[in-house]
Design a protein around this motif. Structure first.
Motif, mmCIF file in Angstrom:
data_model
loop_
_atom_site.group_PDB
_atom_site.id
_atom_site.type_symbol
_atom_site.label_atom_id
_atom_site.label_comp_id
_atom_site.label_asym_id
_atom_site.label_seq_id
_atom_site.Cartn_x
_atom_site.Cartn_y
_atom_site.Cartn_z
ATOM 1 N N LEU A 9 33.738 -47.370 -10.031
ATOM 2 C CA LEU A 9 33.211 -47.524 -8.677
ATOM 3 C C LEU A 9 32.701 -48.953 -8.557
ATOM 4 O O LEU A 9 31.802 -49.361 -9.295
ATOM 5 C CB LEU A 9 32.070 -46.530 -8.422
ATOM 6 C CG LEU A 9 31.290 -46.738 -7.118
ATOM 7 C CD1 LEU A 9 32.204 -46.623 -5.907
ATOM 8 C CD2 LEU A 9 30.122 -45.752 -7.017
ATOM 9 N N TYR A 10 33.274 -49.716 -7.661
ATOM 10 C CA TYR A 10 32.950 -51.125 -7.492
ATOM 11 C C TYR A 10 32.239 -51.297 -6.153
ATOM 12 O O TYR A 10 32.831 -51.134 -5.093
ATOM 13 C CB TYR A 10 34.245 -51.950 -7.520
ATOM 14 C CG TYR A 10 34.077 -53.416 -7.852
ATOM 15 C CD1 TYR A 10 32.835 -54.046 -7.851
ATOM 16 C CD2 TYR A 10 35.186 -54.189 -8.177
ATOM 17 C CE1 TYR A 10 32.701 -55.376 -8.162
ATOM 18 C CE2 TYR A 10 35.076 -55.531 -8.497
ATOM 19 C CZ TYR A 10 33.832 -56.126 -8.484
ATOM 20 O OH TYR A 10 33.699 -57.456 -8.798
ATOM 21 N N LEU A 11 30.954 -51.631 -6.197
ATOM 22 C CA LEU A 11 30.156 -51.849 -4.993
ATOM 23 C C LEU A 11 30.211 -53.334 -4.649
ATOM 24 O O LEU A 11 29.473 -54.146 -5.219
ATOM 25 C CB LEU A 11 28.723 -51.388 -5.227
ATOM 26 C CG LEU A 11 28.558 -49.900 -5.572
ATOM 27 C CD1 LEU A 11 27.137 -49.601 -6.012
ATOM 28 C CD2 LEU A 11 28.952 -49.033 -4.389
ATOM 29 N N THR A 41 37.948 -47.914 -7.337
ATOM 30 C CA THR A 41 37.528 -47.621 -5.969
ATOM 31 C C THR A 41 36.508 -48.664 -5.550
ATOM 32 O O THR A 41 35.475 -48.832 -6.211
ATOM 33 C CB THR A 41 36.903 -46.216 -5.858
ATOM 34 O OG1 THR A 41 37.880 -45.238 -6.189
ATOM 35 C CG2 THR A 41 36.403 -45.959 -4.440
ATOM 36 N N VAL A 42 36.787 -49.379 -4.478
ATOM 37 C CA VAL A 42 35.892 -50.423 -3.987
ATOM 38 C C VAL A 42 35.203 -49.948 -2.719
ATOM 39 O O VAL A 42 35.860 -49.498 -1.776
ATOM 40 C CB VAL A 42 36.663 -51.726 -3.696
ATOM 41 C CG1 VAL A 42 35.729 -52.774 -3.090
ATOM 42 C CG2 VAL A 42 37.313 -52.271 -4.969
ATOM 43 N N PHE A 43 33.872 -50.052 -2.689
ATOM 44 C CA PHE A 43 33.092 -49.812 -1.484
ATOM 45 C C PHE A 43 32.758 -51.181 -0.883
ATOM 46 O O PHE A 43 32.133 -52.013 -1.550
ATOM 47 C CB PHE A 43 31.801 -49.062 -1.810
ATOM 48 C CG PHE A 43 31.963 -47.570 -1.979
ATOM 49 C CD1 PHE A 43 33.206 -47.002 -2.236
ATOM 50 C CD2 PHE A 43 30.864 -46.732 -1.886
ATOM 51 C CE1 PHE A 43 33.353 -45.636 -2.402
ATOM 52 C CE2 PHE A 43 30.986 -45.353 -2.051
ATOM 53 C CZ PHE A 43 32.237 -44.804 -2.303
ATOM 54 N N ALA A 44 33.184 -51.393 0.355
ATOM 55 C CA ALA A 44 33.049 -52.706 0.982
ATOM 56 C C ALA A 44 32.437 -52.586 2.372
ATOM 57 O O ALA A 44 32.146 -51.494 2.862
ATOM 58 C CB ALA A 44 34.412 -53.381 1.048
ATOM 59 N N ALA A 45 32.257 -53.732 3.029
ATOM 60 C CA ALA A 45 31.638 -53.777 4.361
ATOM 61 C C ALA A 45 32.532 -53.110 5.392
ATOM 62 O O ALA A 45 33.762 -53.207 5.328
ATOM 63 C CB ALA A 45 31.398 -55.226 4.760
ATOM 64 N N PRO A 46 31.936 -52.468 6.395
ATOM 65 C CA PRO A 46 32.733 -51.918 7.496
ATOM 66 C C PRO A 46 33.375 -53.046 8.304
ATOM 67 O O PRO A 46 32.768 -54.096 8.515
ATOM 68 C CB PRO A 46 31.708 -51.132 8.319
ATOM 69 C CG PRO A 46 30.380 -51.727 7.963
ATOM 70 C CD PRO A 46 30.491 -52.191 6.551
ATOM 71 N N LEU A 47 34.591 -52.826 8.740
ATOM 72 C CA LEU A 47 35.326 -53.880 9.446
ATOM 73 C C LEU A 47 34.653 -54.335 10.741
ATOM 74 O O LEU A 47 34.680 -55.535 11.047
ATOM 75 C CB LEU A 47 36.760 -53.409 9.728
ATOM 76 C CG LEU A 47 37.639 -53.245 8.484
ATOM 77 C CD1 LEU A 47 39.020 -52.724 8.876
ATOM 78 C CD2 LEU A 47 37.777 -54.559 7.731
ATOM 79 N N PRO A 48 34.044 -53.436 11.542
ATOM 80 C CA PRO A 48 33.369 -53.928 12.753
ATOM 81 C C PRO A 48 32.291 -54.954 12.454
ATOM 82 O O PRO A 48 32.043 -55.862 13.252
ATOM 83 C CB PRO A 48 32.776 -52.647 13.369
ATOM 84 C CG PRO A 48 33.668 -51.552 12.887
ATOM 85 C CD PRO A 48 34.043 -51.958 11.480
ATOM 86 N N PHE A 49 31.629 -54.828 11.302
ATOM 87 C CA PHE A 49 30.619 -55.815 10.935
ATOM 88 C C PHE A 49 31.272 -57.170 10.677
ATOM 89 O O PHE A 49 30.802 -58.212 11.158
ATOM 90 C CB PHE A 49 29.862 -55.351 9.692
ATOM 91 C CG PHE A 49 28.901 -56.380 9.148
ATOM 92 C CD1 PHE A 49 27.668 -56.573 9.725
ATOM 93 C CD2 PHE A 49 29.254 -57.168 8.053
ATOM 94 C CE1 PHE A 49 26.779 -57.523 9.229
ATOM 95 C CE2 PHE A 49 28.382 -58.125 7.551
ATOM 96 C CZ PHE A 49 27.143 -58.303 8.147
ATOM 97 N N LEU A 50 32.368 -57.180 9.921
ATOM 98 C CA LEU A 50 33.029 -58.447 9.588
ATOM 99 C C LEU A 50 33.607 -59.120 10.827
ATOM 100 O O LEU A 50 33.496 -60.338 10.988
ATOM 101 C CB LEU A 50 34.143 -58.206 8.564
ATOM 102 C CG LEU A 50 33.711 -57.674 7.192
ATOM 103 C CD1 LEU A 50 34.945 -57.464 6.313
ATOM 104 C CD2 LEU A 50 32.742 -58.634 6.508
ATOM 105 N N TYR A 51 34.220 -58.330 11.694
ATOM 106 C CA TYR A 51 34.900 -58.904 12.857
ATOM 107 C C TYR A 51 33.953 -59.198 14.018
ATOM 108 O O TYR A 51 34.061 -60.247 14.662
ATOM 109 C CB TYR A 51 36.007 -57.956 13.328
ATOM 110 C CG TYR A 51 37.268 -58.037 12.504
ATOM 111 C CD1 TYR A 51 38.271 -58.942 12.823
ATOM 112 C CD2 TYR A 51 37.455 -57.220 11.402
ATOM 113 C CE1 TYR A 51 39.432 -59.030 12.068
ATOM 114 C CE2 TYR A 51 38.611 -57.294 10.633
ATOM 115 C CZ TYR A 51 39.597 -58.203 10.977
ATOM 116 O OH TYR A 51 40.742 -58.287 10.224
ATOM 117 N N ASN A 52 33.037 -58.275 14.289
ATOM 118 C CA ASN A 52 32.229 -58.376 15.503
ATOM 119 C C ASN A 52 30.834 -58.944 15.276
ATOM 120 O O ASN A 52 30.333 -59.702 16.108
ATOM 121 C CB ASN A 52 32.108 -56.997 16.164
ATOM 122 C CG ASN A 52 33.463 -56.386 16.480
ATOM 123 O OD1 ASN A 52 34.422 -57.098 16.784
ATOM 124 N ND2 ASN A 52 33.556 -55.071 16.410
ATOM 125 N N ALA A 53 30.200 -58.575 14.166
ATOM 126 C CA ALA A 53 28.824 -59.017 13.943
ATOM 127 C C ALA A 53 28.757 -60.444 13.410
ATOM 128 O O ALA A 53 27.962 -61.257 13.888
ATOM 129 C CB ALA A 53 28.115 -58.061 12.987
#
Length: 470
Positions: A9-11, A41-53
């Motif tokens: 598990l990769y955070l 398994t990689v847990f990463a940032a939600p895409l709306p955060f990367l694109y919109n925030a």
């Protein structure tokens, strides 16, 4: 019956398509472990955060991720990034002061970081996945450091061993070289907690490790230095002499390049003035300095940085030179004579930039705690490198034995100019043997070599875990 693959598990909050500076180490680590037969398994940032925030993405990086990697994007409460009332929850819109008070209380008493909600969501999601098929080991990388808290909590609930990777320091201001927080700040308590529970903690240079070992002696014996490195999938197997060495005498203008993200920590003015002085040399009058990269890491951070470049040499700036607000995404503004902004280039396309450059300028902020991952790529390009940073930078330990390093020894523009002229002269005389020697030195920092200590340790932990679980 085939043996079960070790499961990680990769955070890693900042993971492609994020273009944050720390994204390349997790990208390479996840790919390497998958290549070696791990179930990652990689847990990463939600895409709306990367694109919109924050508006910080490089979509082409997604093409470099091994398709066998499982990518999960837990939710994040974007409370502090919400600037539009329409984005507010019903509770926050109705009781804004109470919502702010509750949020502030959570930062002080639960976890002192804006990404804490992502950590909680990650633990919930990981527990559900772990119930179906157990993880053998957890690797968490920071920043954000909520990933460390998530690894610690998951360990408490499942006894799964974890390693934390300090791409950046949590409680150390690496640029100011002093503690980031006052005594009593909850970050200190949390850092001690996660370090004491971790199987290992990783640091990108010895100075960073030593600082943490001194403050957390109980965890010092489990601290490891794992250097950054360059990635073979984005650079050619061999390097060739620069354009200046391949051109006929007098037929090529020296081309300097800076590649990377431009930040407010870097000595921009000294670099520009040094280059301007270097162009006063007879062989450098037509030299150019091309800047490849973003201004800052987040949307809206470019304005002040562009202004600094435009003001770096106002007396000599040509008519039409870039000023505050000038230079859109499709333009190539000139900030001073010969200094041109070329815009961002995907990591997947940097090979062309390095091939067409004669000299690379290593513009870097910070001192003994800051190495910068870009320096490994610079060395692998086998080009003369001119340092523009404060003396004592951690990168100097790596560059000392690099055969094409030109070190001004200070941030005095006159010294920088001398090094730039010498580097351009060296580039024009390089032959294949010298280029091969430079690349051979860089090969010891190729990513698979750099990651080997981490791979061995993860394998040990996973092996023990699987032996106990049967």
């Amino acid at each position: 019956m085939t043996e079960r693959r070790p499961r990680l598990l990769y955070l890693a909050f900042y993971f492609p398509p994020s273009r944050a500076s720390g994204v390349y180490r997790p990208r390479a680590t996840a790919n390497r472990l998958t290549e070696l037969g791990w179930d990652v398994t990689v847990f990463a940032a939600p895409l709306p955060f990367l694109y919109n925030a924050i508006g910080s993405v490089d979509e082409k990086l997604m093409e470099t991720i091994d398709p066998r990697i499982t990518l999960v994007r837990p939710d994040l409460n974007r409370f502090v990034w919400q600037t539009n009332l329409r984005d507010y929850s019903k509770f926050r819109a109705t009781f804004p002061q109470m919502a702010q008070s509750l949020y502030t209380w959570g930062q002080k008493h639960v976890f002192p970081e804006h990404y804490a909600s992502w950590a909680r969501a990650s633990v919930r999601r990981a527990l559900r996945m772990h119930a179906r098929r157990k993880f053998d080991v957890v690797l968490a990388t920071g920043n954000p450091f909520a990933s460390f808290g998530a690894a610690w909590l998951f360990h408490k609930l499942t006894r799964t061993p974890y390693i934390i990777d300090y791409r950046d320091s949590w409680t150390l201001d690496q640029f100011g070289e002093q503690p980031r927080y006052d005594d009593g700040h909850p970050a200190w308590r949390w850092e001690r907690r996660v370090l004491n529970g971790a199987a290992n903690s990783l640091y990108v240079n010895e100075a960073q490790l030593s600082w943490h070992a001194e403050r957390y002696p109980k965890a010092a014996g489990r601290m490891m230095t794992v250097l950054n490195g360059w990635d073979v999938d984005t650079l050619p197997a061999t390097a060739e002499p620069p354009p200046a060495a391949r051109a006929e005498a007098g037929e090529h203008e020296p081309r300097f390049s800076f590649v990377g993200t431009i930040t407010d920590q870097q000595p921009i003015e000294e670099m520009v003035e040094g280059f301007t002085r270097a162009r006063e040399h007879s062989d450098m009058s037509a030299a150019c300095l091309d800047l490849y990269g973003y201004f800052g890491f987040f949307r809206g951070s470019d304005r002040a940085l562009r202004k600094r470049f435009a003001a770096a040499d106002p007396a000599d700036a040509p008519e039409g030179a870039a000023t505050e607000g000038a230079g859109g995404d499709d333009e190539e503004p000139v900030f001073a004579p010969g200094v041109r902004y070329r815009g961002p280039v995907s990591k997947t396309e940097l090979v062309d930039v390095y091939r067409d450059s004669d000299v690379l300028v290593f513009l870097n902020g910070g001192g003994r705690y800051v190495t910068s991952g870009k320096i490994f790529e610079y060395m692998a390009a086998a080009r003369p490198i001119v340092s523009v940073h404060s003396p004592g930078s951690a990168a100097e330990e790596l560059l000392r034995d690099y055969p094409l390093w030109f070190n001004p020894g200070s941030l005095d523009p006159a010294d920088i100019a001398v090094s730039m002229v010498a580097a351009a002269k060296a580039a024009a005389g390089l032959d294949e043997r010298q280029v091969a020697a430079a690349r051979a030195y860089a090969d010891r920092f190729e990513r698979t070599v750099a990651l080997e200590p981490l791979v061995r340790r993860l394998s040990e932990l996973a092996g023990r875990r699987r032996a106990v679980s049967g």
